[in-house]
Scaffold this motif. Structure first.
Motif, mmCIF file in Angstrom:
data_model
loop_
_atom_site.group_PDB
_atom_site.id
_atom_site.type_symbol
_atom_site.label_atom_id
_atom_site.label_comp_id
_atom_site.label_asym_id
_atom_site.label_seq_id
_atom_site.Cartn_x
_atom_site.Cartn_y
_atom_site.Cartn_z
ATOM 1 N N PRO A 22 19.884 2.799 12.242
ATOM 2 C CA PRO A 22 18.814 2.329 13.138
ATOM 3 C C PRO A 22 17.595 3.255 13.174
ATOM 4 N N GLU A 23 17.769 4.496 12.728
ATOM 5 C CA GLU A 23 16.664 5.447 12.759
ATOM 6 C C GLU A 23 15.622 5.188 11.668
ATOM 7 N N TYR A 24 15.929 4.302 10.712
ATOM 8 C CA TYR A 24 15.022 4.079 9.587
ATOM 9 C C TYR A 24 14.623 2.621 9.450
ATOM 10 N N SER A 25 13.356 2.431 9.050
ATOM 11 C CA SER A 25 12.875 1.130 8.593
ATOM 12 C C SER A 25 12.831 1.199 7.076
ATOM 13 N N THR A 26 13.142 0.096 6.425
ATOM 14 C CA THR A 26 13.181 0.048 4.968
ATOM 15 C C THR A 26 12.009 -0.777 4.453
ATOM 16 N N VAL A 27 11.257 -0.188 3.528
ATOM 17 C CA VAL A 27 10.148 -0.899 2.887
ATOM 18 C C VAL A 27 10.465 -0.982 1.403
ATOM 19 N N PHE A 41 12.273 4.697 2.892
ATOM 20 C CA PHE A 41 12.900 4.713 4.211
ATOM 21 C C PHE A 41 12.003 5.521 5.139
ATOM 22 N N ILE A 42 11.509 4.860 6.191
ATOM 23 C CA ILE A 42 10.572 5.482 7.127
ATOM 24 C C ILE A 42 11.285 5.672 8.461
ATOM 25 N N PRO A 43 11.307 6.910 8.975
ATOM 26 C CA PRO A 43 11.990 7.145 10.249
ATOM 27 C C PRO A 43 11.239 6.495 11.408
ATOM 28 N N SER A 44 11.993 5.976 12.379
ATOM 29 C CA SER A 44 11.353 5.338 13.524
ATOM 30 C C SER A 44 10.803 6.377 14.497
ATOM 31 N N ALA A 45 11.306 7.587 14.440
ATOM 32 C CA ALA A 45 10.768 8.673 15.267
ATOM 33 C C ALA A 45 10.550 9.869 14.349
ATOM 34 N N ILE A 50 12.068 9.129 3.140
ATOM 35 C CA ILE A 50 12.904 9.200 1.941
ATOM 36 C C ILE A 50 12.490 8.093 0.976
ATOM 37 N N SER A 51 12.233 8.475 -0.278
ATOM 38 C CA SER A 51 11.934 7.478 -1.305
ATOM 39 C C SER A 51 13.070 7.460 -2.319
ATOM 40 N N VAL A 52 13.273 6.288 -2.926
ATOM 41 C CA VAL A 52 14.305 6.136 -3.945
ATOM 42 C C VAL A 52 13.751 5.298 -5.087
ATOM 43 N N GLU A 53 13.908 5.815 -6.296
ATOM 44 C CA GLU A 53 13.571 5.072 -7.510
ATOM 45 C C GLU A 53 14.866 4.592 -8.143
ATOM 46 N N GLN A 127 -1.227 11.043 5.269
ATOM 47 C CA GLN A 127 -0.875 9.848 4.501
ATOM 48 C C GLN A 127 0.214 9.049 5.233
ATOM 49 N N GLN A 128 1.176 9.734 5.796
ATOM 50 C CA GLN A 128 2.244 9.051 6.531
ATOM 51 C C GLN A 128 1.683 8.342 7.764
ATOM 52 N N GLU A 129 0.748 8.974 8.463
ATOM 53 C CA GLU A 129 0.108 8.325 9.613
ATOM 54 C C GLU A 129 -0.607 7.049 9.176
ATOM 55 N N HIS A 130 -1.267 7.116 8.035
ATOM 56 C CA HIS A 130 -1.961 5.932 7.500
ATOM 57 C C HIS A 130 -0.953 4.808 7.222
ATOM 58 N N VAL A 131 0.196 5.154 6.667
ATOM 59 C CA VAL A 131 1.234 4.162 6.381
ATOM 60 C C VAL A 131 1.699 3.506 7.678
ATOM 61 N N LEU A 132 1.940 4.297 8.695
ATOM 62 C CA LEU A 132 2.399 3.744 9.972
ATOM 63 C C LEU A 132 1.365 2.794 10.567
ATOM 64 N N GLU A 133 0.084 3.112 10.414
ATOM 65 C CA GLU A 133 -0.976 2.219 10.874
ATOM 66 C C GLU A 133 -0.944 0.901 10.103
ATOM 67 N N LYS A 134 -0.739 0.983 8.784
ATOM 68 C CA LYS A 134 -0.669 -0.233 7.956
ATOM 69 C C LYS A 134 0.546 -1.076 8.328
ATOM 70 N N ILE A 135 1.668 -0.417 8.590
ATOM 71 C CA ILE A 135 2.881 -1.147 8.979
ATOM 72 C C ILE A 135 2.646 -1.890 10.285
ATOM 73 N N ALA A 136 2.051 -1.219 11.245
ATOM 74 C CA ALA A 136 1.770 -1.868 12.529
ATOM 75 C C ALA A 136 0.883 -3.086 12.321
ATOM 76 N N GLY A 137 -0.138 -2.966 11.474
ATOM 77 C CA GLY A 137 -1.014 -4.094 11.180
ATOM 78 C C GLY A 137 -0.299 -5.209 10.453
ATOM 79 N N ALA A 138 0.566 -4.867 9.506
ATOM 80 C CA ALA A 138 1.305 -5.873 8.739
ATOM 81 C C ALA A 138 2.282 -6.623 9.632
#
Length: 153
Positions: A22-27, A41-45, A50-53, A127-138
């Motif tokens: 539950p601590e992570y959102s998956t994109v 994997f983006i932490p909710s707090a 974490i990235s995975v290829e 960069q992470q803050e920018h991602v969180l802003e984009k996620i909120a908008g999406a």
């Protein structure tokens, strides 16, 4: 016993299950400049990004991609089909020098065989803050996340 190698997409579910909390959102297919991160994997707090290829056996390409992902992720992994793990582990010093971990994937699940270190980077926070802003908008627009561009346009 499996007679064929799996498709790269077949590695997706076991790896997601490995980090599914539950601590992570998956994109999936998060866009980073000209490339896409297979799983982010983006932490909710507070916590590590974490990235995975995912690759069935091309560990060299996966290592390069995972190293590039450290532009946005705090920890980065390469997930390989289990038959490719011995070859990758024979070069684990290379993985360690790039700060990239290794995940083994099999029919019955996935496991970390070389842990990815936390790689500190002061510029990554913006960069992470920018991602969180984009996620909120999406989420407001579409209600879900598919491909997400992670860098400003």
């Amino acid at each position: 016993m499996r007679s064929r190698l799996p498709k790269e997409s077949e590695l997706l579910h076991p790896v997601i299950t490995l980090f599914d909390t539950p601590e992570y959102s998956t994109v999936l297919e998060a866009k980073l400049s000209r490339k896409r991160i297979d799983i982010l994997f983006i932490p909710s707090a507070y916590g590590r990004w974490i990235s995975v290829e995912l690759k069935v056996r091309d560990w060299k390409t996966a290592l390069w991609q995972a190293a590039v992902n450290l532009q946005i992720a705090d920890s980065s992994y390469v997930a390989l089909w289990r038959s490719s793990i011995p070859c990758a582990l024979s070069r684990q010093n290379l993985f360690k020098s790039y700060g990239v971990g290794i995940i083994s994937v099999a029919e019955d699940g996935a496991s970390v065989v070389l842990d990815a270190p936390f790689v500190p980077n002061v510029t990554r926070v913006r960069q992470q803050e920018h991602v969180l802003e984009k996620i909120a908008g999406a989420k407001k627009k579409e209600g879900h996340l598919d491909a997400l561009s992670l860098l400003p346009t």
